[in-house]
Design a protein around this motif. Structure first.
Motif, short mmCIF file in Angstrom:
data_model
loop_
_atom_site.label_atom_id
_atom_site.label_comp_id
_atom_site.label_asym_id
_atom_site.label_seq_id
_atom_site.Cartn_x
_atom_site.Cartn_y
_atom_site.Cartn_z
N PRO A 1 -5.91 -2.11 4.33
CA PRO A 1 -4.95 -1.45 3.98
C PRO A 1 -5.12 -0.47 2.68
CG PRO A 1 -3.99 -3.69 4.75
CD PRO A 1 -5.49 -3.51 4.58
N SER A 47 7.58 1.43 4.05
CA SER A 47 7.24 0.47 3.00
C SER A 47 8.03 -0.92 2.79
CB SER A 47 7.37 1.24 1.52
OG SER A 47 8.87 1.40 1.16
N PRO A 79 0.78 -1.29 0.04
CA PRO A 79 0.19 0.10 -0.08
C PRO A 79 0.88 1.33 -0.07
CG PRO A 79 -1.09 -1.44 1.56
CD PRO A 79 0.36 -2.07 1.06
N PRO A 80 2.00 1.41 0.75
CA PRO A 80 2.61 2.73 0.53
C PRO A 80 3.26 3.10 -0.65
CG PRO A 80 3.31 1.46 2.59
CD PRO A 80 2.60 0.51 1.75
N SER A 113 -7.78 1.23 1.99
CA SER A 113 -8.74 2.24 2.38
C SER A 113 -8.31 3.62 1.99
CB SER A 113 -9.04 2.18 3.97
OG SER A 113 -7.95 2.29 4.90
N SER A 114 -7.02 3.72 2.20
CA SER A 114 -6.65 5.28 1.58
C SER A 114 -6.89 5.72 0.22
CB SER A 114 -5.10 5.24 1.90
OG SER A 114 -4.38 4.32 1.07
N PHE A 115 -6.96 4.56 -0.70
CA PHE A 115 -7.35 4.42 -2.11
C PHE A 115 -8.94 5.12 -1.99
CE2 PHE A 115 -4.54 0.88 -2.91
CZ PHE A 115 -3.28 1.72 -2.68
N GLU A 116 -9.59 4.30 -1.34
CA GLU A 116 -11.02 4.93 -1.15
C GLU A 116 -11.18 6.21 -0.80
OE1 GLU A 116 -14.97 2.73 0.98
OE2 GLU A 116 -13.10 2.54 1.99
N LYS A 117 -10.34 6.84 0.34
CA LYS A 117 -10.54 8.15 0.97
C LYS A 117 -10.10 9.17 -0.31
CE LYS A 117 -9.61 6.68 5.71
NZ LYS A 117 -8.68 6.50 6.75
N MET A 118 -9.15 8.70 -1.04
CA MET A 118 -8.72 9.54 -2.13
C MET A 118 -9.63 9.65 -3.34
SD MET A 118 -4.85 9.27 -1.84
CE MET A 118 -4.13 10.55 -3.16
N GLN A 172 0.03 9.61 -6.77
CA GLN A 172 0.48 11.03 -6.70
C GLN A 172 1.02 11.70 -7.93
OE1 GLN A 172 2.69 12.33 -3.42
NE2 GLN A 172 1.67 11.04 -1.95
N ASP A 189 0.29 4.42 -2.45
CA ASP A 189 0.03 5.72 -2.05
C ASP A 189 1.00 6.71 -2.76
OD1 ASP A 189 -2.08 5.02 -0.32
OD2 ASP A 189 -0.81 4.93 1.39
#
Length: 367
Positions: free
Chosen positions: A201, A280, A172-173, A203-208, A180, A176
């Motif tokens: 792990p 990472s 995931p890192p 979930s950050s994609f979902e938040k973005m 960008q 992330d």
């Protein structure tokens, strides 16, 4: 873990299900750039020609999902140096052929260094037990899928002559960081990683605002993931969905996660093509320092690594593996693809591993 049901309609008639999925995807398709993060996904996509079955509006990109491919030059060079210094270096077969700055582990073995291939860390431990007079260094690579096997072996106890050089990565890192700098609309998440980590792990994609679908490795698994992502994109949704429930649970494998936490600390890590990514990678905890090759043998390789760093700075790079790993190019854009660079004469790691995009395209895209 969920078992595969004998009445699963996909397993009963996969061909018919695949036809229906393609029809669903092709009906008023939503233009999208979808990135997978898995070498096994790329192998399936290439082998079954899935890109050719999809509407032209849908582009499937390959991300940094091959552990062999993202292992940096420094780690390969370190293993080569240690082998030439008289230590026995053991690692997985693909790693022997990955080029370092000046040569590969396979080249070092041809020159007389003690380099051996193993299928697992247990094989490496067996070599240490059978050769107590030798110092055995295991070059450990892999993502969350294989890291628990290394942790389990350490928890069982290691021979005093066994050392580990870790080049272990957390998925995931890297993604992330990657999102960008690239134009992507949705992600297919790796099923084997999610078996261990669960879905949290990602979930950050979902938040973005990125739709994410965890997928298995059959051709119908990939098509199902694309269909589910298309549905999300059409609805303007951005959530994590699990298209691999026969193997993946939301919470992952709690036993494996605990073993990893017991043995390793999270650290910054170098990725080929991406550079140093915070948090990472994994390093051995302090209590296992007596088996940490990176610390114990640092004086053996530090000066040579400095020299090789200068060599890399001066070296002309025609290989675009780093660009391919970040989804910014495909293999046919490389001037050496199918020419100087082939599976028998790999110039970059993407051509070495059967999970590398260049290797898959060479093997299956024969036009």
């Amino acid at each position: 873990m969920d078992t595969i049901s004998k009445t699963d309609p996909i397993l009963e008639n996969p061909v018919e299900i695949q036809k229906k999925l393609i029809e669903t995807i092709s009906k008023e398709p939503k233009a999208a750039r979808i990135m997978h993060i898995c070498g096994t996904h790329e192998r399936t996509i290439s082998k079954f020609g899935i890109r050719s079955l999809l509407p032209p509006e849908i582009e499937v990109l390959s991300g940094p999902g091959c552990p062999v491919c993202v292992t940096p030059d420094n780690d390969i060079d370190t293993a080569i140096i240690l082998a030439k210094k008289g230590l026995t270096v053991v690692t997985f077969g693909d790693m022997l052929r990955v080029p370092g700055t000046e040569e590969s582990l396979f080249d070092a073995r041809a020159e007389g260094a003690d380099v051996r291939m193993v299928y697992s860390i247990d094989d490496a431990v067996k070599i240490a037990n059978e050769n107590p007079e030798k110092k055995i260094v295991f070059l450990a690579i892999g993502f969350e899928t294989t890291i628990p096997t290394t942790a389990a072996a350490i928890l069982r106890g290691l021979p005093s002559n066994f050392y580990i050089f870790t080049s272990l990565k957390l998925t995931p890192p890297a993604i992330d960081l990657l999102i960008q700098d690239i134009n992507v609309d949705a992600f297919i998440a790796p099923g084997h990683v999610a078996v261990i980590t669960g879905t949290a792990p990602f979930s950050s994609f979902e938040k973005m605002g990125y739709p994410v679908v965890v997928a298995g490795f059959e051709s119908y698994d990939i098509l199902l993931a694309v269909a589910m992502l298309q549905k999300q994109l059409k609805e303007g949704a951005a959530k994590i969905e699990n298209a691999y429930p026969r193997a993946v649970k939301a919470e992952g494998n709690k036993i494996a996660l605990k073993m990893m936490d017991d043995v390793f600390d999270v650290s910054d890590s170098d990725w080929r093509g991406l550079g140093t990514i915070p948090n990472s990678g994994f390093v051995l905890k302090e209590k296992y320092k007596d088996h940490n090759a990176a610390i114990l043998f640092y004086d053996l390789y530090k000066d040579e690594l400095t020299r090789l760093e200068e060599v890399r700075k001066k070296k002309k790079k025609n290989c675009i593996c780093a660009t391919i790993l970040t989804g910014k190019a495909t293999p046919e854009k490389c001037p050496m693809f199918k020419k100087a660079c082939t599976p028998s004469t790999p110039v970059g790691p993407c051509m070495v591993s059967d999970e590398g995009m260049c290797h898959s395209w060479y093997k299956y895209n024969r036009d």
